[in-house]
Design a protein around this motif. Structure first.
Motif, mmCIF file in Angstrom:
data_model
loop_
_atom_site.group_PDB
_atom_site.id
_atom_site.type_symbol
_atom_site.label_atom_id
_atom_site.label_comp_id
_atom_site.label_asym_id
_atom_site.label_seq_id
_atom_site.Cartn_x
_atom_site.Cartn_y
_atom_site.Cartn_z
ATOM 1 N N VAL A 150 0.834 -1.204 0.000
ATOM 2 C CA VAL A 150 0.000 0.000 0.000
ATOM 3 C C VAL A 150 0.868 1.254 0.000
ATOM 4 O O VAL A 150 0.648 2.210 -0.761
ATOM 5 N N ALA A 151 1.881 1.270 0.849
ATOM 6 C CA ALA A 151 2.748 2.441 0.957
ATOM 7 C C ALA A 151 3.509 2.697 -0.339
ATOM 8 O O ALA A 151 3.660 3.860 -0.778
ATOM 9 N N ARG A 152 3.969 1.623 -0.978
ATOM 10 C CA ARG A 152 4.722 1.802 -2.228
ATOM 11 C C ARG A 152 3.833 2.276 -3.369
ATOM 12 O O ARG A 152 4.278 3.019 -4.252
ATOM 13 N N LEU A 153 2.570 1.831 -3.403
ATOM 14 C CA LEU A 153 1.662 2.286 -4.458
ATOM 15 C C LEU A 153 1.461 3.789 -4.389
ATOM 16 O O LEU A 153 1.388 4.473 -5.432
ATOM 17 N N VAL A 154 1.387 4.314 -3.170
ATOM 18 C CA VAL A 154 1.163 5.755 -3.020
ATOM 19 C C VAL A 154 2.470 6.531 -3.153
ATOM 20 O O VAL A 154 2.564 7.507 -3.909
ATOM 21 N N ALA A 155 3.508 6.097 -2.440
ATOM 22 C CA ALA A 155 4.750 6.867 -2.392
ATOM 23 C C ALA A 155 5.590 6.710 -3.648
ATOM 24 O O ALA A 155 6.188 7.683 -4.130
ATOM 25 N N PRO A 207 -7.291 7.210 6.300
ATOM 26 C CA PRO A 207 -6.288 7.451 7.347
ATOM 27 C C PRO A 207 -5.360 6.251 7.578
ATOM 28 O O PRO A 207 -4.176 6.417 7.908
ATOM 29 N N THR A 208 -5.916 5.034 7.362
ATOM 30 C CA THR A 208 -5.064 3.849 7.508
ATOM 31 C C THR A 208 -3.981 3.838 6.438
ATOM 32 O O THR A 208 -2.804 3.556 6.708
ATOM 33 N N VAL A 209 -4.366 4.135 5.198
ATOM 34 C CA VAL A 209 -3.390 4.176 4.110
ATOM 35 C C VAL A 209 -2.341 5.243 4.382
ATOM 36 O O VAL A 209 -1.131 5.021 4.216
ATOM 37 N N LYS A 210 -2.781 6.421 4.846
ATOM 38 C CA LYS A 210 -1.843 7.500 5.103
ATOM 39 C C LYS A 210 -0.869 7.146 6.239
ATOM 40 O O LYS A 210 0.313 7.519 6.204
ATOM 41 N N ARG A 211 -1.375 6.382 7.236
ATOM 42 C CA ARG A 211 -0.493 6.002 8.337
ATOM 43 C C ARG A 211 0.683 5.170 7.839
ATOM 44 O O ARG A 211 1.834 5.415 8.185
ATOM 45 N N TRP A 212 0.386 4.176 6.972
ATOM 46 C CA TRP A 212 1.461 3.296 6.498
ATOM 47 C C TRP A 212 2.369 4.007 5.485
ATOM 48 O O TRP A 212 3.558 3.711 5.414
ATOM 49 N N VAL A 213 1.820 4.953 4.746
ATOM 50 C CA VAL A 213 2.647 5.742 3.826
ATOM 51 C C VAL A 213 3.623 6.604 4.619
ATOM 52 O O VAL A 213 4.827 6.686 4.285
ATOM 53 N N ASP A 214 3.126 7.241 5.682
ATOM 54 C CA ASP A 214 3.997 8.088 6.503
ATOM 55 C C ASP A 214 5.110 7.268 7.143
ATOM 56 O O ASP A 214 6.265 7.712 7.213
ATOM 57 N N ARG A 215 4.770 6.074 7.610
ATOM 58 C CA ARG A 215 5.804 5.228 8.218
ATOM 59 C C ARG A 215 6.821 4.773 7.168
ATOM 60 O O ARG A 215 8.020 4.655 7.454
ATOM 61 N N TYR A 216 6.329 4.507 5.959
ATOM 62 C CA TYR A 216 7.241 4.078 4.885
ATOM 63 C C TYR A 216 8.212 5.193 4.525
ATOM 64 O O TYR A 216 9.412 4.966 4.361
ATOM 65 N N LEU A 217 7.690 6.397 4.419
ATOM 66 C CA LEU A 217 8.533 7.531 4.079
ATOM 67 C C LEU A 217 9.527 7.853 5.203
ATOM 68 O O LEU A 217 10.631 8.352 4.939
ATOM 69 N N ALA A 218 9.140 7.523 6.446
ATOM 70 C CA ALA A 218 10.038 7.774 7.569
ATOM 71 C C ALA A 218 11.027 6.638 7.786
ATOM 72 O O ALA A 218 11.885 6.716 8.673
ATOM 73 N N GLY A 219 10.906 5.573 6.980
ATOM 74 C CA GLY A 219 11.814 4.443 7.108
ATOM 75 C C GLY A 219 11.528 3.550 8.300
ATOM 76 O O GLY A 219 12.421 2.830 8.769
ATOM 77 N N GLU A 220 10.294 3.562 8.782
ATOM 78 C CA GLU A 220 9.928 2.754 9.940
ATOM 79 C C GLU A 220 9.393 1.405 9.500
ATOM 80 O O GLU A 220 9.047 1.176 8.339
ATOM 81 N N SER A 221 9.285 0.507 10.451
ATOM 82 C CA SER A 221 8.830 -0.861 10.181
ATOM 83 C C SER A 221 7.325 -0.893 9.942
ATOM 84 O O SER A 221 6.570 -0.047 10.446
ATOM 85 N N MET A 222 6.891 -1.875 9.167
ATOM 86 C CA MET A 222 5.467 -2.081 8.916
ATOM 87 C C MET A 222 4.811 -2.977 9.966
ATOM 88 O O MET A 222 3.617 -3.264 9.863
#
Length: 328
Positions: free
Chosen positions: A16-21, A39-54
């Motif tokens: 999901v995060a890669r599709l958006v980012a 908001p769920t999609v945005k949460r995982w996108v923000d974590r992906y961009l911050a380099g955090e774990s899924m």
């Protein structure tokens, strides 16, 4: 690992995060495709961009001001082991709630006194040898012989005394007096598998114990088990030179429990309790010979069919491999 109600697994969260980012998909389309809220999609996108774990984050709070101090917890456990008092008594000593003491004891697995050794006050240490024959426990259980007609446990005290007197009139001891006598149940039980071998004799002398040990070794050998160590209490038969010499002849090491510490030999002690409930006093035997004749059938049931909690609710023979008649 994600929780049971999560709509997305860690792998799909990354997708999901890669599709958006990375691919530039709109958040609303990705949310509709994976049937989650934006908001769920945005949460995982923000974590992906911050380099955090899924992976899911811990729900544990950053601070717990009301948490019981470690010093109180350690003192509570120490007092439980030393004094063996209950939650109410310990709560009065520590000036905390009994429910808090109970929670501490449960987390330390000391909420039951059965978990604490009565002699040392330490938590009960359980052990099990890694293969059959590495260690066997040996002991003798003394049972009163059943008079002809049945014992007092089933026919009552009055009738039982009559049966005992009638049986005594037929049996005399070495001094000419009446005697019903005792049955001495000799047992060898394997520490790893809990497979047991038992015989009933009229005495517990060293000669009888040694003869029983030889037959037990042969019985286990026929089932592919070589006895390496023999653990017994400090009874006269086991402390004799005859026992020591025969253990050496059988290539087995003789070991002894500490004096006044039957817990060390607890596996055979517990077996004797099971045997008493399941065989010795399970039903009304009209004679001692009838009870002895029933032992072989009960022992087969115990070894081959009776579930044992120490064996994962499987029969003891399930821990022996490729034994003839194992599943009969």
């Amino acid at each position: 690992m994600s929780h049971s109600n999560a709509a997305l697994t860690p792998r799909h969260r990354l997708k999901v995060a890669r599709l958006v980012a990375d691919d530039g998909w709109p958040v609303s389309e990705v949310a509709a495709r994976f049937q989650v809220s934006w908001p769920t999609v945005k949460r995982w996108v923000d974590r992906y961009l911050a380099g955090e774990s899924m992976q899911d984050r811990s729900s544990r709070p950053r601070s717990s001001p009301a948490k019981t101090p470690k010093t109180v917890t350690k003192t509570c456990v120490s007092l439980r082991l030393r004094l063996r008092e209950g939650p109410v008594q310990l709560a009065a000593r520590l000036n905390i709630a009994p429910s808090t003491v109970h929670r501490i004891l449960r987390s330390a697995r000391l909420n039951r006194l059965a978990y604490v050794d009565r002699e040392t006050g330490e938590p009960v240490r359980r052990y099990e040898h890694d293969h059959p024959g590495s260690l066997v426990h040996v002991d003798v259980k003394k049972l009163g012989n059943i008079p002809d007609g049945g014992g007092w446990r089933y026919v009552g005290r009055h009738q039982g005394e009559k049966h005992r007197a009638a049986t005594q009139s037929k049996s005399r001891n070495a001094y000419g007096g009446p005697r019903v006598g005792y049955a001495f149940v000799h047992t060898v039980i394997d520490d790893h598998s809990r497979v047991a071998y038992t015989e009933v004799h009229d005495d517990e002398t060293a000669v009888t114990a040694v003869g029983f040990l030889h037959r037990a070794v042969d019985w286990f050998a026929d089932r592919g088990v070589t006895i390496e160590r023999v653990l017994s209490d400090n009874g006269g038969a086991y402390r004799s030179y005859l026992w020591r010499d025969n253990c050496e002849a059988l290539s087995s090491t003789s070991k002894f429990t500490r004096p006044y510490r039957p817990q060390t030999n607890g596996k055979v002690e517990r077996f004797h309790r099971t045997m008493a409930d399941g065989w010795a006093y399970a039903r009304c035997h009209t004679s001692e010979q009838e009870r002895r004749d029933a032992l072989a059938g009960w022992l087969h049931q115990y070894n081959h069919h009776r579930p044992h909690t120490a064996c994962g609710n499987q029969p003891p023979f399930s821990r022996l491999i490729n034994v003839p008649g194992q599943y009969s």
